[in-house]
Write a protein that holds these residues in place. Sequence first.
Motif, PDB file in Angstrom:
ATOM      1  N   LEU A 177      44.481  43.548  46.070  1.00 10.52           N
ATOM      2  CA  LEU A 177      45.012  44.456  45.050  1.00 10.52           C
ATOM      3  C   LEU A 177      44.701  43.713  42.995  1.00 10.52           C
ATOM      4  O   LEU A 177      44.623  42.728  42.571  1.00 10.52           O
ATOM      5  CB  LEU A 177      46.710  43.922  44.231  1.00 10.52           C
ATOM      6  N   ILE A 178      43.451  45.265  42.837  1.00 12.05           N
ATOM      7  CA  ILE A 178      43.116  44.631  41.766  1.00 12.05           C
ATOM      8  C   ILE A 178      43.718  45.603  41.090  1.00 12.05           C
ATOM      9  O   ILE A 178      43.665  46.667  41.104  1.00 12.05           O
ATOM     10  CB  ILE A 178      41.074  44.538  41.903  1.00 12.05           C
ATOM     11  N   LYS A 179      43.567  45.025  39.847  1.00 18.28           N
ATOM     12  CA  LYS A 179      44.429  45.883  38.209  1.00 18.28           C
ATOM     13  C   LYS A 179      43.899  46.628  37.562  1.00 18.28           C
ATOM     14  O   LYS A 179      43.581  46.688  36.612  1.00 18.28           O
ATOM     15  CB  LYS A 179      45.161  44.133  36.710  1.00 18.28           C
ATOM     16  N   GLY A 180      43.143  47.073  38.459  1.00 15.76           N
ATOM     17  CA  GLY A 180      41.647  47.537  37.350  1.00 15.76           C
ATOM     18  C   GLY A 180      40.194  48.201  37.284  1.00 15.76           C
ATOM     19  O   GLY A 180      39.924  46.793  38.166  1.00 15.76           O
ATOM     20  N   ALA A 181      39.553  48.651  37.138  1.00 16.72           N
ATOM     21  CA  ALA A 181      38.325  49.233  37.041  1.00 16.72           C
ATOM     22  C   ALA A 181      37.525  47.215  36.147  1.00 16.72           C
ATOM     23  O   ALA A 181      36.622  46.973  37.066  1.00 16.72           O
ATOM     24  CB  ALA A 181      37.607  49.834  37.000  1.00 16.72           C
ATOM     25  N   LYS A 182      38.336  47.416  35.323  1.00 13.82           N
ATOM     26  CA  LYS A 182      37.337  46.074  34.777  1.00 13.82           C
ATOM     27  C   LYS A 182      37.353  44.530  35.649  1.00 13.82           C
ATOM     28  O   LYS A 182      36.096  44.050  35.592  1.00 13.82           O
ATOM     29  CB  LYS A 182      38.260  45.667  33.275  1.00 13.82           C
ATOM     30  N   PRO A 183      38.795  44.134  35.985  1.00 12.09           N
ATOM     31  CA  PRO A 183      38.675  43.342  37.084  1.00 12.09           C
ATOM     32  C   PRO A 183      37.540  43.259  38.297  1.00 12.09           C
ATOM     33  O   PRO A 183      36.880  42.661  38.860  1.00 12.09           O
ATOM     34  CB  PRO A 183      40.198  42.796  37.517  1.00 12.09           C
ATOM     35  N   LEU A 184      37.449  44.640  39.026  1.00 14.45           N
ATOM     36  CA  LEU A 184      36.608  44.701  39.837  1.00 14.45           C
ATOM     37  C   LEU A 184      35.417  44.706  39.262  1.00 14.45           C
ATOM     38  O   LEU A 184      34.362  44.311  39.797  1.00 14.45           O
ATOM     39  CB  LEU A 184      36.817  46.484  40.636  1.00 14.45           C
ATOM     40  N   GLU A 185      35.090  45.073  38.434  1.00 13.40           N
ATOM     41  CA  GLU A 185      33.439  44.748  38.124  1.00 13.40           C
ATOM     42  C   GLU A 185      33.264  43.412  37.489  1.00 13.40           C
ATOM     43  O   GLU A 185      32.293  42.629  37.998  1.00 13.40           O
ATOM     44  CB  GLU A 185      33.095  45.711  36.767  1.00 13.40           C
ATOM     45  N   ALA A 186      34.034  42.916  36.949  1.00 13.37           N
ATOM     46  CA  ALA A 186      34.156  41.690  36.739  1.00 13.37           C
ATOM     47  C   ALA A 186      33.728  40.374  38.117  1.00 13.37           C
ATOM     48  O   ALA A 186      33.054  39.565  37.979  1.00 13.37           O
ATOM     49  CB  ALA A 186      35.148  41.264  35.864  1.00 13.37           C
ATOM     50  N   MET A 187      34.458  40.877  39.614  1.00 16.05           N
ATOM     51  CA  MET A 187      34.689  39.966  40.434  1.00 16.05           C
ATOM     52  C   MET A 187      33.003  40.198  41.074  1.00 16.05           C
ATOM     53  O   MET A 187      32.505  39.467  41.996  1.00 16.05           O
ATOM     54  CB  MET A 187      35.186  40.920  41.366  1.00 16.05           C
ATOM     55  N   ALA A 188      32.476  41.094  41.074  1.00 22.27           N
ATOM     56  CA  ALA A 188      31.115  41.664  40.803  1.00 22.27           C
ATOM     57  C   ALA A 188      30.119  40.812  40.755  1.00 22.27           C
ATOM     58  O   ALA A 188      28.603  40.287  41.074  1.00 22.27           O
ATOM     59  CB  ALA A 188      30.405  43.430  41.065  1.00 22.27           C
ATOM     60  N   ARG A 189      30.002  39.965  39.667  1.00 20.89           N
ATOM     61  CA  ARG A 189      29.718  38.870  38.767  1.00 20.89           C
ATOM     62  C   ARG A 189      29.630  37.938  38.843  1.00 20.89           C
ATOM     63  O   ARG A 189      28.632  36.724  38.567  1.00 20.89           O
ATOM     64  CB  ARG A 189      29.333  39.679  37.715  1.00 20.89           C
ATOM     65  N   ILE A 190      30.721  37.621  39.177  1.00 26.83           N
ATOM     66  CA  ILE A 190      31.274  35.709  39.448  1.00 26.83           C
ATOM     67  C   ILE A 190      30.391  35.233  40.139  1.00 26.83           C
ATOM     68  O   ILE A 190      29.739  35.659  41.108  1.00 26.83           O
ATOM     69  CB  ILE A 190      32.548  36.176  40.235  1.00 26.83           C
ATOM     70  N   ARG A 191      29.990  33.639  39.575  1.00 25.57           N
ATOM     71  CA  ARG A 191      29.515  32.948  39.763  1.00 25.57           C
ATOM     72  C   ARG A 191      29.599  31.700  40.691  1.00 25.57           C
ATOM     73  O   ARG A 191      28.980  30.868  40.854  1.00 25.57           O
ATOM     74  CB  ARG A 191      28.087  32.726  38.776  1.00 25.57           C
ATOM     75  N   THR A 192      31.163  31.664  39.680  1.00 21.55           N
ATOM     76  CA  THR A 192      31.330  29.978  39.649  1.00 21.55           C
ATOM     77  C   THR A 192      32.892  30.216  40.399  1.00 21.55           C
ATOM     78  O   THR A 192      33.373  30.859  39.436  1.00 21.55           O
ATOM     79  CB  THR A 192      31.767  29.169  38.739  1.00 21.55           C
ATOM     80  N   MET A 193      33.238  29.967  41.207  1.00 24.96           N
ATOM     81  CA  MET A 193      34.802  29.598  42.063  1.00 24.96           C
ATOM     82  C   MET A 193      35.612  28.600  41.242  1.00 24.96           C
ATOM     83  O   MET A 193      35.020  27.125  42.100  1.00 24.96           O
ATOM     84  CB  MET A 193      34.397  30.390  43.578  1.00 24.96           C
ATOM     85  N   ILE A 194      36.574  28.559  41.459  1.00 27.80           N
ATOM     86  CA  ILE A 194      37.916  27.384  40.865  1.00 27.80           C
ATOM     87  C   ILE A 194      38.988  27.430  41.941  1.00 27.80           C
ATOM     88  O   ILE A 194      39.610  27.948  41.507  1.00 27.80           O
ATOM     89  CB  ILE A 194      38.085  27.072  39.716  1.00 27.80           C
ATOM     90  N   LEU A 195      39.412  26.409  43.150  1.00 23.58           N
ATOM     91  CA  LEU A 195      40.261  26.458  43.562  1.00 23.58           C
ATOM     92  C   LEU A 195      41.725  25.508  43.248  1.00 23.58           C
ATOM     93  O   LEU A 195      41.279  25.200  43.343  1.00 23.58           O
ATOM     94  CB  LEU A 195      39.653  26.588  45.285  1.00 23.58           C
TER      95      LEU A 195
END
Length: 630
Positions: free
Chosen positions: A291-309
Amino acid sequence: MSQPTENRLKIGLLVLALAGFVVGLTLQLTGRAEAAAVAWSIGVLPVLAALVVEILRSLMQGEVGLDIVAALSMAAALAVGEAMAAAIVAVMYSGGTFLESYAEGRARREMHHLLSRVPRVATRYRNGGLADFPLDEIEPGDRLLIRQGDVVPVDGTVASTVAFLDTSALTGEALPVRLADGADAMSGSTNAGEAFDLVATRPAKESTYAGIVRLVEEAQRSKAPMSRLADRWSMGFLAVTVVLAVGAWWFSGDPVRAVAVLVVATPCPLILAVPVALVAGLSRAAHFGVLIKGAKPLEAMARIRTMILDKTGTLTDGRPRIVSTETHGDIAESEVLRYAAALDQASKHPVAQAIVAAARARGLALPIPSEVTETPGEGVAGKVEGHDIVVGGHEFVARRVGRVPDYPALSVGSVLVAVAVDGRMAGHLVMADPLREEAPQLVVGLRKEGIRRVLLATGDRAEVAERVAGGLGLDAIRAGLTPDQKVLLVLSERKNGPVMMVGDGVNDAPALAAADVGVAMGARGAAASAEAADVVLLVDRIDRLGQGIEIARRSRRIAMESVVVGIGLSFMGMFAAALGFLSPVQGALLQEVIDVAVILNALRALRIEPLHDSSLGAAARDRTGSIGSS
């Protein structure tokens, strides 16, 4: 104006424009040119009037859109006597807006389905009978009856032997989930089996389903940065269109060329393709439990380069499980577990509940204990089937039974539970928080999606974190972190590109809010993390995150492809019209074909199928982690 009213207005305008065009074309073919021009004008004017009202409303809000080009083209075509061209623009513009509305409605169908399934009443046991009560009257502790086919109205625990729930609306899981007595059931699931009892644990307004609905509504109200960028570009595109139209008129002396340029530019794919593709991407991700809370986070997800778990509950399962059993004497492993679980039914300690769940998962019958006494933080003693049973830490049990065998060697982060039967040490249960089976698959998938750095951030000890992450191929491990230190880690990693933080606890909420994209494990995570996050995983599988990123990137790529191709074709058509190669009628037909094409192309995002890689090594299945803080 409400959405249904707006949709009816769009349909009405399309019908009027289409009727005017058809009547005018019929009159034209029968040689009645003047009557045809009148019919075309009658069909155009309502569309033009509605468009002018919409433009004025936008200007009052400080927005300048490309609808101005459509209004100019229709007005100019009528002014120079090109009524047929104006009618084509009116038909195709009203048809295009209707198609856009239909496309967005189709893209949101899963979200609307989620909203429409909200139950209004619940069947509650009261005074020896059953009665329906409004959801807002249901309180924690109420016992409810969930009939076959009912939607679970509130979060609760199963109070029957077994329950089969269809969670597809929440998680995308195709097969029903089997829940045993005492298991947690999420509101919004559908009872796919026989009727069962549920004991409410939260009020309806605080339940999982109510929270998801709120997140969905927030997602639907959002507007993407790309859409705002389209609004900013509209001024430039409008200026180029007007300059090119005026220039064509100036150099040729023919106002018809200016009209042809205007109709070719109406309406630009920039305002059609982006919202359709991104809303379709949101719907597609929700289908897979992301569940993505809108189109802004969806676009940001497409540009992610670093993941912190985060570790516990994110990279690991978050619940202690039995990883081995040591027995002493001739007692069987299953009996050690059965006695321990039977007694632990009287304890609310997480480790005790994990032992009970393990026994039930193996189908062991658990008798009811008696004479139970619990020493908080140490253990439990009591009788089971006439036997004296003691369950707890090794030292606690040893004090009760005297000399005992040495306890087995423990790996870092493991917990030892001793079990004594009738004054003798019967065995030890070794428990740990195992690494999620799908974790190695996630890391490999993230690399394939272009994530350059994958880090582990935990509040647990360094040796525990290293044991958990060993062999995963992470770029760095940061252990012993406080919540504010996690925030600093997120901020410091931004130098390497946009950062995504994934967590499930209250202590992760600040870091989730600080990240470019925060992701919460929503199936069992804390409410605070879900509120702070931009993305919520509705299914308790970390590998769904990789699928969500893939959907985001492919949706954005589809949107950009539609925009680039659509604008490129529009400019080519505009230059051709300026040079006199296209009449206003031909230009109108060409542009509207382009608009329909980009909308249909944007709808491809509804059919995105994320790649699946189910290959997991045996080492990944055997690796375990700790029961620690995160």
